[in-house]
Design a protein around this motif. Structure first.
Motif, PDB file in Angstrom:
ATOM      1  N   ASN A  25       0.811  -1.032   0.055  1.00  0.00           N
ATOM      2  CA  ASN A  25       0.036   0.089  -0.120  1.00  0.00           C
ATOM      3  C   ASN A  25       0.750   1.311  -0.021  1.00  0.00           C
ATOM      4  O   ASN A  25       0.176   2.416   0.197  1.00  0.00           O
ATOM      5  N   SER A  26       2.047   1.109  -0.274  1.00  0.00           N
ATOM      6  CA  SER A  26       2.987   2.134  -0.357  1.00  0.00           C
ATOM      7  C   SER A  26       2.753   3.173  -1.323  1.00  0.00           C
ATOM      8  O   SER A  26       2.546   2.927  -2.642  1.00  0.00           O
ATOM      9  N   VAL A  27       2.209   4.221  -0.932  1.00  0.00           N
ATOM     10  CA  VAL A  27       2.060   5.471  -2.118  1.00  0.00           C
ATOM     11  C   VAL A  27       3.304   5.914  -2.973  1.00  0.00           C
ATOM     12  O   VAL A  27       2.988   5.910  -3.962  1.00  0.00           O
ATOM     13  N   TYR A 149      -2.126  12.820  -4.134  1.00  0.00           N
ATOM     14  CA  TYR A 149      -2.418  11.720  -3.286  1.00  0.00           C
ATOM     15  C   TYR A 149      -1.825  11.702  -2.253  1.00  0.00           C
ATOM     16  O   TYR A 149      -0.626  12.369  -1.969  1.00  0.00           O
ATOM     17  N   SER A 151      -2.910   8.932   0.250  1.00  0.00           N
ATOM     18  CA  SER A 151      -2.864   7.533   0.459  1.00  0.00           C
ATOM     19  C   SER A 151      -3.814   6.929  -0.286  1.00  0.00           C
ATOM     20  O   SER A 151      -4.619   7.584  -0.647  1.00  0.00           O
ATOM     21  N   GLN A 152      -3.601   5.844  -0.320  1.00  0.00           N
ATOM     22  CA  GLN A 152      -4.497   4.773  -1.144  1.00  0.00           C
ATOM     23  C   GLN A 152      -4.413   3.322  -0.560  1.00  0.00           C
ATOM     24  O   GLN A 152      -3.497   2.844  -0.512  1.00  0.00           O
ATOM     25  N   ASP A 153      -5.472   2.810  -0.211  1.00  0.00           N
ATOM     26  CA  ASP A 153      -5.728   1.445   0.289  1.00  0.00           C
ATOM     27  C   ASP A 153      -6.449   0.778  -0.935  1.00  0.00           C
ATOM     28  O   ASP A 153      -7.432   1.181  -1.234  1.00  0.00           O
ATOM     29  N   ARG A 182     -11.471  12.383   2.023  1.00  0.00           N
ATOM     30  CA  ARG A 182     -11.569  11.035   1.920  1.00  0.00           C
ATOM     31  C   ARG A 182     -12.654  10.585   0.727  1.00  0.00           C
ATOM     32  O   ARG A 182     -13.575  11.091   0.823  1.00  0.00           O
TER      33      ARG A 182
END
Length: 210
Positions: A25-27, A149, A151-153, A182
């Motif tokens: 999940n690393s941006v 961006y 974060s992104q899950d 969000r």
């Protein structure tokens, strides 16, 4: 993030979910691979791609192409707010898969070699998961302003076939203040099945003046 019930897509989906648990999940990883792929797709074949590129519509910050489609459902005031929704669709072609493999270094034969892929659990070649998830970035970029961006899950729920048209759907669900929002982030295949589910947090700045 609250868990949501999901309609089973069969044993293949279960296997896909299990295989997707290794995804980072690393941006930073998300950015580097997608930006490299975007550069490759925009510059490949030189004049052919340049001639198809459509100029941005003021005050937009994105270019488009004739076979891409997007819709923006909002209240028309040009300001991002809770409830705004963006849909972005495009076909993920054979050529783009090869370009993405070269640009990102992800040359997994599952995506490139028919004979090899036929022997896997999928029985055929499929599109890189990160390439599919790139449509989320494309959708977010079409929100008013300049989207960054934070974060992104993601959860991968099913494969996407070569040359399939997929649709990213992003909806603003919370205003976090200071220009941060969000959003839910979903990608659907041609049958309307969810193949990627997730959530993003973005920062939206004013777009630079032309």
């Amino acid at each position: 993030m609250q868990e949501r019930s999901q309609t089973p897509i069969g044993s293949l989906t279960d296997a896909w979910v299990e295989s997707g648990k290794h995804f980072s999940n690393s941006v930073e990883h998300f950015y580097s691979s997608m930006m490299a792929a975007n550069r490759a797709m925009l510059t490949a074949n030189g004049e052919a791609d340049e001639s198809d590129r459509q100029p941005p519509v003021t005050p937009g910050v994105t270019y488009s192409k004739s076979d891409w489609t997007f819709e923006h459902a909002d209240d028309g005031d040009g300001i991002v707010s809770v409830g705004d929704r963006i849909r972005f669709s495009k076909q993920l072609t054979e050529r783009e898969i090869g370009e993405f493999a070269d640009a990102s270094g992800d040359t997994n034969r599952l995506h490139l070699d028919d004979d090899f892929a036929e022997q896997t659990r999928f029985g055929r070649r499929i599109v890189h998961g990160t390439l599919v998830s790139g449509l989320i970035s494309a959708a977010l970029a079409r929100l008013p302003g300049l989207t960054i961006y934070l974060s992104q899950d993601l959860q991968f729920l099913g494969p996407v076939d070569v040359d399939e048209t997929v649709t990213a759907i992003c909806e603003v669900v919370e205003d976090l203040g200071d220009g941060r929002y969000r959003l839910t982030t979903v990608v659907e295949d041609e049958d309307g099945e969810t193949v990627i589910d997730g959530e993003a947090i973005v920062l939206i700045d004013d777009a630079p003046d032309e």
